[in-house]
Design an enzyme around this catalytic site. Structure first.
Site, short mmCIF file in Angstrom:
data_model
loop_
_atom_site.label_atom_id
_atom_site.label_comp_id
_atom_site.label_asym_id
_atom_site.label_seq_id
_atom_site.Cartn_x
_atom_site.Cartn_y
_atom_site.Cartn_z
N ARG A 77 -14.39 -5.76 -11.23
CA ARG A 77 -14.53 -5.10 -9.92
C ARG A 77 -15.20 -3.73 -10.04
NH1 ARG A 77 -9.02 -5.87 -6.70
NH2 ARG A 77 -10.29 -4.93 -5.06
N GLN A 111 -8.84 3.08 -0.75
CA GLN A 111 -8.55 3.37 -2.16
C GLN A 111 -9.41 4.54 -2.64
OE1 GLN A 111 -9.20 -0.36 -4.16
NE2 GLN A 111 -7.33 -1.28 -3.33
N SER A 133 0.84 -1.21 0.00
CA SER A 133 0.00 0.00 0.00
C SER A 133 0.87 1.25 0.00
CB SER A 133 -0.89 0.04 1.25
OG SER A 133 -1.89 -0.92 1.16
N ASP A 161 -7.82 -7.14 4.67
CA ASP A 161 -7.00 -8.06 3.87
C ASP A 161 -6.64 -9.33 4.65
OD1 ASP A 161 -7.12 -6.38 1.70
OD2 ASP A 161 -5.23 -5.38 2.15
C1 S3P Z 1 -5.89 -0.92 -0.04
C2 S3P Z 1 -7.14 -0.78 0.48
C3 S3P Z 1 -8.05 -1.91 0.66
C4 S3P Z 1 -7.32 -3.23 0.61
C5 S3P Z 1 -6.36 -3.31 -0.52
C6 S3P Z 1 -5.32 -2.21 -0.42
C7 S3P Z 1 -5.06 0.30 -0.20
O1 S3P Z 1 -9.02 -1.88 -0.38
O2 S3P Z 1 -8.22 -4.30 0.54
O3 S3P Z 1 -5.69 -4.57 -0.53
O4 S3P Z 1 -3.85 0.19 -0.42
O5 S3P Z 1 -5.63 1.38 -0.08
P1 S3P Z 1 -10.38 -1.00 -0.27
O6 S3P Z 1 -9.99 0.42 -0.24
O7 S3P Z 1 -11.15 -1.35 -1.51
O8 S3P Z 1 -11.04 -1.48 0.98
#
Ligand code: S3P
Length: 435
Positions: free
Chosen positions: A117, A163, A20, A321
């Site tokens: 998605r 995200q 991330s 996750d």
């Molecule tokens: C992430 C946010 C999460 C997570 C993904 C990484 C990120 O997703 O599941 O593996 O780096 O911001 P969502 O924002 O869709 O919950």
């Protein structure tokens, strides 16, 4: 991949840089005129997708091992081909926010999983800010027609998503005025921390109870900075679970990111009386980093299979996750675990509720499936079996751990999907298992 249950886990390891944080550091460095060096950059395929897209946007990027050097620039170019985000939702959603504020048009696409998605969650705020985003009924490919004069937005997030929050904040960099994101349940805050590290003020204010308001005032450009990226706690989680559950195990993982918005898996393990500790925490480039020590628990007493451990819904975004892995852990825990309020799991790289339920049942486990989660009885014996990754890296790794806790050998189909987040997973695992 064939998995034989080991006797225990023993050793001291490192895990590659946080995925991330690596995505975000690369994106912000790309927008910061001048050279930024990123140290311990994630080895994941996902982060290579981000670098590939940035190169296609005209950025000069050099990489030697885990060192990445990026020459940032204020203007991005219309790419000559579609930007391939491959399996990476983070790449697509965050780049959508970046591209929205530039005078260009670009297509973001990906593999079969990513193209199924939901993207409406980023299309809606970006269109409100003045960009145009064409899609296939809310799914990729996305055609982003950017606008250099974005309007700021007060955005209340309908779902908890780091995200989506990051996408709006990146668009906010280019909007004239104050953009705010209201989140009801806090999600990982790496974008906020890194923007501040790159000299862009982002503030977070608690407005009521758990509700936070994150604000950014644009237009503003980041200033080039070097970043040292901590080890990925979501990768470490698999080894932590294995060591904590195997009697006689001892494990230390050094230099792991222990940002409080990411440590909920460890807190949950502790609340289940498993021996996991964080030591020696220090601040590195605005992120807390520490060592994780794990001691295997004593052998389990006799089982009593009543559900009693419910995971509080407000914690879900902070261990999203790790939920498939937690479901595996639940099979080994007195009272099992019920995970509800996590419908979002159905929209990840695979439908992670269905994939987890299917594999656990194949191993002979008692599991109940709900539209928004699953309930796993515990403790119960797992049987070695032929399992499926469903093309999903975290399912492959979670069920490698399940296979290690089972009786007899297992086989995991599609185990090479681990490369999406952690290509060295099996090599590191091999270095700490005692057969
Ligand atoms: C992430 C946010 C999460 C997570 C993904 C990484 C990120 O997703 O599941 O593996 O780096 O911001 P969502 O924002 O869709 O919950």
């Amino acid at each position: 991949m064939k998995i034989r249950p080991p006797i225990r886990i023993h050793g001291r390891v490192n895990v590659p840089g946080d995925k991330s944080i690596s995505h975000r550091a690369a994106i912000i460095a790309a927008l910061a005129p001048g050279r930024s060096r990123l140290d311990n950059f994630s080895s994941s395929q996902d982060c290579q997708s981000t670098l590939g897209c940035l190169r296609a946007l005209g950025l000069a990027i050099e990489q030697q091992g885990s060192e990445v050097s990026i020459e940032g620039r204020e203007r991005l170019e219309t790419p000559s081909q579609a930007l391939d985000c491959s399996n990476s939702g983070s790449t697509m959603r965050m780049l959508a926010g970046v591209l929205a504020g530039h005078d260009l048009s670009a297509i973001l696409t990906g593999d079969d999983s990513l193209r199924s998605r939901p993207m409406g969650r980023v299309i809606e705020p970006l269109e409100k800010m003045g960009a145009k985003v064409e899609s296939v009924a809310g799914n990729p490919p996305l055609n982003i027609i950017g606008n250099e004069l974005l309007t700021p937005l007060d955005f209340e997030m309908p779902i908890a998503s780091a995200q989506v929050k990051s996408c709006v904040l990146f668009a906010g960099l280019r909007a004239k005025g104050l953009t705010t994101v209201l989140e009801k349940h806090s999600t990982r805050d790496h974008t906020e921390r890194l923007l501040n590290w790159f000299s862009v003020p982002v503030t977070t204010e608690i407005v009521a109870g758990n509700v936070a308001k994150v604000s950014i005032r644009g237009p503003v450009a980041p200033i080039a900075r070097d970043v040292s990226i901590p080890g990925d706690i979501s990768s470490a989680a698999f080894f932590i679970a294995a060591a904590a559950l195997m009697p006689g195990s001892e494990l230390e993982i050094a230099g792991v990111g222990v940002n409080p918005t990411r440590t909920q898996f460890i807190t949950t393990m502790q609340s289940l009386s498993l021996q996991v500790r964080i030591t020696g925490t220090a601040d590195v480039c605005n992120e807390p980093v520490g060592n994780v020590r794990v001691v295997g628990r004593a052998r389990l007493a006799s089982p009593a299979a009543l559900q009693s451990n419910n995971l509080p819904v407000e914690l879900i975004p902070q261990l999203i996750d790790e939920l498939p892995l937690l479901a595996v852990v639940a099979t080994q825990i007195e009272g099992g675990i019920a995970i509800r309020g996590s419908r979002e799991l159905r929209f990840k790289e695979s439908d992670r509720i269905a994939a987890t339920v299917k594999n656990l049942r194949t191993m002979g486990a008692m599991v109940e499936e709900f539209p928004d989660g699953l309930s796993v009885a515990g403790p119960q014996r797992l049987r070695g079996a032929e399992l499926d990754s469903f093309g999903d890296h975290r399912i492959a790794m979670a069920f490698t751990i399940a296979a290690m806790l089972a009786e007899g050998e297992s086989f995991i189909n599609g185990a090479d999907s681990v490369s999406v987040s952690f290509p060295e997973f099996f090599k590191v695992l091999e270095s700490i298992v005692e057969q």
